[in-house]
Motif scaffolding. Sequence first.
Motif, PDB file in Angstrom:
ATOM      1  N   GLY A 265       0.968  -1.884 -23.724  1.00 47.22           N
ATOM      2  CA  GLY A 265       1.260  -0.864 -24.700  1.00 47.22           C
ATOM      3  C   GLY A 265       1.948  -1.454 -25.671  1.00 47.22           C
ATOM      4  O   GLY A 265       1.874  -2.845 -25.986  1.00 47.22           O
ATOM      5  N   TYR A 266       2.676  -0.831 -26.641  1.00 45.41           N
ATOM      6  CA  TYR A 266       3.388  -0.936 -27.854  1.00 45.41           C
ATOM      7  C   TYR A 266       4.805  -1.240 -27.840  1.00 45.41           C
ATOM      8  O   TYR A 266       5.465  -0.839 -26.883  1.00 45.41           O
TER       9      TYR A 266
ATOM     10  N   LYS B 278      14.961   3.936 -28.586  1.00 44.17           N
ATOM     11  CA  LYS B 278      14.744   5.414 -28.426  1.00 44.17           C
ATOM     12  C   LYS B 278      13.436   5.924 -28.171  1.00 44.17           C
ATOM     13  O   LYS B 278      12.965   6.803 -28.063  1.00 44.17           O
ATOM     14  N   GLY B 279      12.302   4.594 -28.211  1.00 46.43           N
ATOM     15  CA  GLY B 279      11.063   4.999 -27.719  1.00 46.43           C
ATOM     16  C   GLY B 279      10.310   5.241 -29.079  1.00 46.43           C
ATOM     17  O   GLY B 279       9.166   5.619 -28.932  1.00 46.43           O
ATOM     18  N   LYS B 280      10.889   5.052 -30.416  1.00 42.84           N
ATOM     19  CA  LYS B 280      10.312   5.104 -31.596  1.00 42.84           C
ATOM     20  C   LYS B 280       9.394   3.871 -31.935  1.00 42.84           C
ATOM     21  O   LYS B 280      10.120   2.754 -31.840  1.00 42.84           O
ATOM     22  N   LYS B 281       8.319   4.177 -32.605  1.00 47.32           N
ATOM     23  CA  LYS B 281       7.649   2.787 -33.027  1.00 47.32           C
ATOM     24  C   LYS B 281       8.395   2.151 -34.050  1.00 47.32           C
ATOM     25  O   LYS B 281       9.117   2.706 -34.971  1.00 47.32           O
ATOM     26  N   MET B 282       8.325   0.639 -34.073  1.00 45.03           N
ATOM     27  CA  MET B 282       8.935   0.005 -35.186  1.00 45.03           C
ATOM     28  C   MET B 282       8.198   0.084 -36.625  1.00 45.03           C
ATOM     29  O   MET B 282       7.196  -0.095 -36.321  1.00 45.03           O
TER      30      MET B 282
ATOM     31  N   GLU C 189       3.023   0.595 -20.209  1.00 47.49           N
ATOM     32  CA  GLU C 189       3.188   1.804 -21.169  1.00 47.49           C
ATOM     33  C   GLU C 189       3.955   1.229 -22.244  1.00 47.49           C
ATOM     34  O   GLU C 189       3.953  -0.088 -22.493  1.00 47.49           O
ATOM     35  N   ASP C 190       4.517   1.901 -23.319  1.00 47.13           N
ATOM     36  CA  ASP C 190       5.149   1.272 -24.362  1.00 47.13           C
ATOM     37  C   ASP C 190       6.498   0.675 -23.696  1.00 47.13           C
ATOM     38  O   ASP C 190       7.076   1.376 -22.865  1.00 47.13           O
ATOM     39  N   ILE C 191       6.842  -0.528 -24.265  1.00 52.38           N
ATOM     40  CA  ILE C 191       7.966  -1.169 -23.931  1.00 52.38           C
ATOM     41  C   ILE C 191       9.146  -1.027 -24.846  1.00 52.38           C
ATOM     42  O   ILE C 191       8.949  -1.271 -26.186  1.00 52.38           O
ATOM     43  N   ARG C 192      10.289  -0.927 -24.697  1.00 51.27           N
ATOM     44  CA  ARG C 192      11.329  -0.948 -25.279  1.00 51.27           C
ATOM     45  C   ARG C 192      11.988  -2.229 -25.684  1.00 51.27           C
ATOM     46  O   ARG C 192      12.106  -2.904 -24.711  1.00 51.27           O
ATOM     47  N   VAL C 193      12.700  -2.090 -26.806  1.00 49.25           N
ATOM     48  CA  VAL C 193      13.482  -3.260 -26.999  1.00 49.25           C
ATOM     49  C   VAL C 193      14.658  -2.819 -27.964  1.00 49.25           C
ATOM     50  O   VAL C 193      14.599  -2.094 -28.691  1.00 49.25           O
TER      51      VAL C 193
END
Length: 928
Positions: A589-590, A595-599, A632-636
Amino acid sequence: METKDTLNLPQTDFPMKASLTKREPEMLEWWAKEKIYEERPSKGKEKFIFHDGPPYANGHIHMGHALNKILKDFIVKFMSMKGYDAEFIPGWDCHGLPIEHQVGKKLKEKKMSLKKSEIRKQCRTYAQEFVDIQREEFKRLGIFADWDNPYLTMDYSYEATIVREFGKFVEKGMVYKGLKPVHWCTSCRTALAEAEVEHADHTSPSVYVKFAVKSGVPDSLGDLGKAYMVIWTTTPWTLPANLAISLHPEFQYVAVAVGDEVFVVAEDRLSSLILEWDIKDYKILGGCKGKDWENAACQHPFIDRESKVILGEHVTLEQGTGCVHTAPGHGQDDYIVGLKYGLEPYNPVDDGGIFIAEVEHFAGMFVRKANPEIIEKMKQDGSLIHHEDIKHSYPHCWRCHQPVIFRATNQWFISMEKEGLRKNALAGIERTKWIPDWGKGRIYSMIENRPDWCVSRQRAWGVPITLCTCTECGEFVNTKEVFERVAEGVEKRGADFWFETPVEELIAKGTKCEKCGNEKFKKENDILDVWFDSGVSHAAVLENRPNPSWPADLYLEGSDQHRGWFHSSLLESIGTRGKEPYKAVLTHGYVVDGKGKKMSKSAGNVIAPQKIIDQHGAEILRLWVASENYREDIRVSNEILKRLTESYRKIRNTIRYLIGNLYDFDPNKDRVLLESLPEIDRYILSRFNVLREKILSAFENYEFHTFYHSFTNFCVVELSAFYLDILKDRVYTYPAKSQGRRAGQTTLYILLMGMVRLIAPILSFTAEEIWRYLPKGSAEEKSVHYSSFPASEDVEFDEELTRNWELLVQLKGEVSKASEASRRDKVIGHSLDSIIKMVLPDSIKKIVSQYAEELKFIFIVSQVELVDSFGDDEKIYVSESLPGVKIFTERHPGQKCERCWHYFVVESNANDSLNCQRCQDHLLDVGE
RNA sequence: GAAUAUGUAGCUCAGUUGGUUAGAGCACUAGUCUUAUGAGCUAGGGGUCACGGGUUCGAGUCCCGUCAUAUUCACCA
């Protein structure tokens, strides 16, 4: 001598503090110097073909790149430790508009005067700079790869492969030149692929326009007088190219009298149109199906031209009037319906978006500038019913962010149907393993629905479409010799060869056009879509290397590549070879923020990998990749990174403790046979076997976060809080060379050797560092990455023993809980201050009494008594999880041994030693 | 607008074919030790399983809808 000095306390130089930012560069240097990747012992063994998708050589690497390459590195390293030759050849995508755009910006006005060959030269330099930059940034992550021999799509040999691969399509008759509407950027002056278009909000005029009906009114409606078809559009500038009006054959259309005029619109749209146009009085004169209107003729509102009424299934009732303005040169649906009725894809707009001379009223005007002019003209002519501005999302060029237009131009296409490309590609998708499996559905529907592949671009920086066309009829020369001659030239001089060599030298004298017999030809100037470039990488990299291995076992990229590289590689490979280039495709994923928002730059939530490396080290970045479920989308976020560094410290410290207790252990001399190990040692080894199994199968399934969680849990729960805590007594207080201590050390040694290898693919730097601190004689391999995974330890721990120990572990937990009350009441401090008395139900007592002698060591208390009942006044802890278990804690009345901290009862006739009898024996090196 | 995926403690993740009181580690709080010490040990608090319906004796798990996030497609004429 101090008591402390009589103990075997851990000793090690292995630093507790990782200082990753300092040590990692040293390690990288060592890996490079020793050629750890290049001279891997698995070289020449069975291959694991892992093909790298080329990132675009523009800008520094971002988190997405880091995620992708680190995941790949995990796989390369674990496959290598499994004994496969996991060669990894990194690549870069070097051609294309974004680089040309950047170079253009640098050159500014100068670019107009520069020759194309000069622009290409500058693009090449620019791309090479970023290849070098990104290469260093990737290396810093600890990625093992053939960094000195990467593949670049701008390598001459690669460019030659592109020419040859394209030639295969030409040879098979799959390439054609067509006049078709394509996305066109007027500012970049080029056609754009679907992938190069992005949608953004845009304000457009929404207009309703009258087209006077000249003839063909259905008989059922009778004489309508001044009748008009009313169309709706948000692109008035396409009106000059209007050739028809499309109606849906099955919809009901009504003729509505408004004043002295009659409007024809779809019945279902009428009510909302009346509202929108603010019409008070109207009268429905009659109605009929759309198909009754077929072949009626209307008058174009401001151009002397007839507009035919035609039928099309693409007409909808969601918006507009149900009468669709049709300009076959400016829309996909229009083009298709136009083909049916023999309408030409008329396009009166030039490359820059300017109306050509023949356009009445608006010649020389830029299309979007023309919008208000056209509206104004129609208003004056009385052909405009209504106009307002609407905001909607509209396709924009991904580079210059200008709105694009749809425009019919001559372009080169690869047919999806000739040679069954679409059908075969779909079959190829079926044969491939998609992980996760929904990826299959995603690419399947894309291939199923996509139009023919528009492969031409009107730009400078790329590989030319090496076709020579007849100056008379436009037919192209299709011979293998020409393609091969060009490919050989490109191999030597790059794509410039094509642009610099006169056509006469490419085509043999006397060659005649197959179609018209003409002998004059010209070279194409267009270049190929960059997706074609990267789409041939399987051929350029897997086939054209010294040891060709095709197809790839695995492709691994972000989920957006279903429309990108997975897609173009599939079409290219199926088209030329009839077979898909990969056996399995894994997607991630991205990277998004906490907060789960795209960078995005505008949101200001971008975290650069370089910053994390500078602050925490690449190892933390690697651990981050391993800790998250990347499917899934991964958070940092900073919090996530903070947790990870703590988790890293725990792992590091646990291993450091193992090393520290092996300072006097010689694995070749001091090892105790497995069958002679105490039960608890064999228990922890059996637990380690379970962990090992779990981790190896997680690696097998590319589920690295399972590794992270089970491994940290093992360190924290099984080792730190249980086994190591209990073992301290034995390794610290027993005589150094005693069987009991050596048994413990043997266990620690096995754990250490196993753990360092299990973490090696993930924590590559730390594992390598640990490798240097192993007891002498532990390993022959100079690098942990040359070792293989540990084998399962044959500890013969059956189900019954496992159940026994699980019970003891549970009981230990209950003892801790019971002690907590006494600790709160200040009866005890350390757990060794206490005596535990417990009442057990028979079923449990039967098992536990077998371990009577060991209980106090397992619970880490000074004495354990199994009793039948308690007195009334005692504070009893009653277990909830183990029914019938009751525990009473009290302070041991005896004396605390200075050495082992266990309490002992002082005999009246004893010496006045501060040590217990056991320690006195140990000090004399007696027993155990 | 459509498709797909996801939504379980502050964070990262488990949760098997629907079945007791929803788990783990970290973080947090408190205590403890000074023999892993910028360490170790122990306990504790913390969840309307995104929300709303439904099926069922029983739903975190199955069905429908809504919302949020991400990706892709299309925004049309």
